[in-house]
Design an enzyme around this catalytic site. Structure first.
Site, PDB file in Angstrom:
ATOM      1  N   GLY A 132       0.800  -1.232   0.000  1.00 58.61           N
ATOM      2  CA  GLY A 132       0.000   0.000   0.000  1.00 58.61           C
ATOM      3  C   GLY A 132       0.825   1.270   0.000  1.00 58.61           C
ATOM      4  N   ILE A 134       3.484   2.132   1.655  1.00 57.83           N
ATOM      5  CA  ILE A 134       4.942   2.073   1.837  1.00 57.83           C
ATOM      6  C   ILE A 134       5.603   2.076   0.453  1.00 57.83           C
ATOM      7  CG2 ILE A 134       6.892   0.755   2.775  1.00 57.83           C
ATOM      8  CD1 ILE A 134       4.923  -0.669   4.651  1.00 57.83           C
ATOM      9  N   LYS A 203       2.619 -10.436  -3.806  1.00 57.87           N
ATOM     10  CA  LYS A 203       3.468  -9.267  -3.553  1.00 57.87           C
ATOM     11  C   LYS A 203       4.945  -9.674  -3.510  1.00 57.87           C
ATOM     12  CE  LYS A 203      -0.330  -7.140  -0.982  1.00 57.87           C
ATOM     13  NZ  LYS A 203      -1.004  -7.100   0.312  1.00 57.87           N
TER      14      LYS A 203
END
Ligand code: HSE
Length: 437
Positions: A132, A134, A203
């Site tokens: 998100g 970061i 991710k």
């Protein structure tokens, strides 16, 4: 003036629109760039999202974004594989830059998308796809560009981290913690992608390819979720000085890469152990910089919108000032010579919880088998006495090879004094002084 079109007016679409409308002055002040939110496409253009959208911006027609000759940057925020993939490919072939938060799509179909972007000399921005708000993609592509990346450890799924934090702090079991996460909107009605580790692996596929130059390797990641974790294991971990977190791990070891997602015991004095609730953190070790840690919100409208807009601004800068770059993704796949390790070949420390009958000689039978497979014991806990009945016997090991561990556990689970399947959790951190040192 750079014109932006968004597809998908959900949570992240709303955050992105809000930032583009309300922080336009900040962006222009910082960069001199003018970014104009020209169109937002969604099937539902009636619902009030709490943001005032100027007249004429909303449309139900996706082609008003992807086939619109005035749009420079298409922002895909609908998620899932289809129709997101077709929309992105069409936008790219129309010569538009694309920004996406779609981790599942990039992790599994990224190769085709990057090839289409390259063919049309346009960029693909991925910042919002991982952790998100970061800016971990920028960290890997730019901030740490001077480094060989040695390892990455990430807590990159807020839903799972919330559930584990609740289990640890409040002593509630997995299903109750999941229900609570669902009632607060932190978990979907179908939580599979989050709690089975798949979202974390999507991710990890993206950041490991940017870090090591390997091709996107989602299907090579060893994935275990958090659904089988018990309160008992969380409590024993605490007694041994560890927290249990769902970690994404990528390590470069002797020219090979380890890629894995699983519940992991981490010493409780490590900073990453204190990342609780829905928060995310990514630890990156580089050969020049040493240890670094990035912490923040991994989901939500404004944090993820912040990441989306940073990609839009980067692309706007490329269009206006510097020509087109492929936005750092050219490294992905360059090191396809690097071997990705099979899970059996990794070395780790382990936590075992045997369900063993409380009888004399049981510990020596278990430790005998561990010894045969070169698995050294660092600590043992046996709780409660129930002569002849099954009690938990907890063992913490030194570094051992996973293949040996699997064989040893199979043998131990066949013993007549072992009453149930052994629970095991991989352990990170420094090796402790052992019983047999
Ligand atoms: N469910 C995901 C998370 C959303 O909890 O991190 C962001 O990918």
């Amino acid at each position: 003036m750079i014109n932006v079109g968004i597809i998908g007016f959900g949570t992240v679409g709303t955050g992105t629109a809000k930032i583009l409308l309300e922080n336009n002055d900040v962006i222009e002040e910082k960069t001199g760039l003018q970014v104009n939110l020209q169109v937002i496409a969604d099937l539902d253009i009636k619902r009030d999202r709490g943001v005032k959208i100027p007249d004429g911006v909303l449309t139900r027609e996706v082609s008003d974004v992807i086939d619109n000759p005035d749009i420079h940057v298409v922002v895909e925020l609908i998620g899932g594989i289809q129709p997101a993939k077709d929309f992105i490919l069409r936008a790219l072939s129309n010569g538009k830059h694309v920004v996406t938060a779609n981790k599942a799509l990039i992790a599994t179909e990224g190769k085709e998308i990057f090839a289409e972007a390259e063919k049309n000399s346009v960029s693909v921005g991925l910042e919002a796809a991982v952790a998100g708000g970061i800016p971990i993609i920028k960290v890997l592509k730019e901030g740490l560009v001077a480094n060989r990346i040695l390892s990455i450890y990430g807590i990159i799924n807020g839903t799972s981290n919330y559930i584990l934090t609740k289990m640890t702090d409040d002593g509630i079991d997995f299903s109750d913690a999941l229900k609570e996460a669902q009632s607060l909107g932190y978990a979907e009605a179908d939580p599979t992608l989050d709690v089975e580790g798949l979202d974390t692996a999507h991710k990890l596929a993206i950041i490991s390819s940017l870090a090591f130059g390997i091709p996107l390797s989602y299907d090579r990641i060893h994935i275990e979720g958090i659904t089988k974790l018990t309160l008992q294991d969380i409590e024993f971990a605490g007694e041994l000085g560890y927290k249990i977190k769902l970690l994404a791990i990528a390590k470069s070891v002797n020219g090979e890469v380890e890629l894995r997602v699983h519940p992991t015991m981490i010493p409780e004095n490590y900073l990453i152990s204190r990342v609780d609730g829905v928060l995310n953190a990514v630890y990156v070790m580089g050969d020049a910089v040493g240890e670094t840690l990035y912490y923040g919100r991994g989901a939500g409208d404004m944090p993820t919108g912040s990441a989306v807009v940073s990609d839009i601004v980067d692309i706007a800068g490329e269009i206006e000032n510097r020509g087109i770059s492929s936005h750092g993704i050219e490294f992905i796949g360059k090191r396809s010579d690097l071997k990705i390790k099979a899970i059996g070949d990794i070395e780790s420390m382990y936590y075992f919880r045997f369900t063993a009958l409380d009888r004399p000689g049981v510990l020596s039978r278990v430790s005998g088998i561990l010894g045969e497979y070169n698995i050294g014991i660092a600590a043992v806990i046996q709780k409660g006495r129930r002569a002849g009945a099954a009690v938990p016997l907890v063992v913490l090991t030194h570094k051992a090879r996973e293949r040996d561990v699997q064989k040893a556990l199979q043998e131990i689970d066949r013993l007549d004094v072992v009453a149930d399947r052994t629970a095991f959790i991989r352990v990170e951190g420094e090796e402790t002084e052992g019983l047999n040192d």
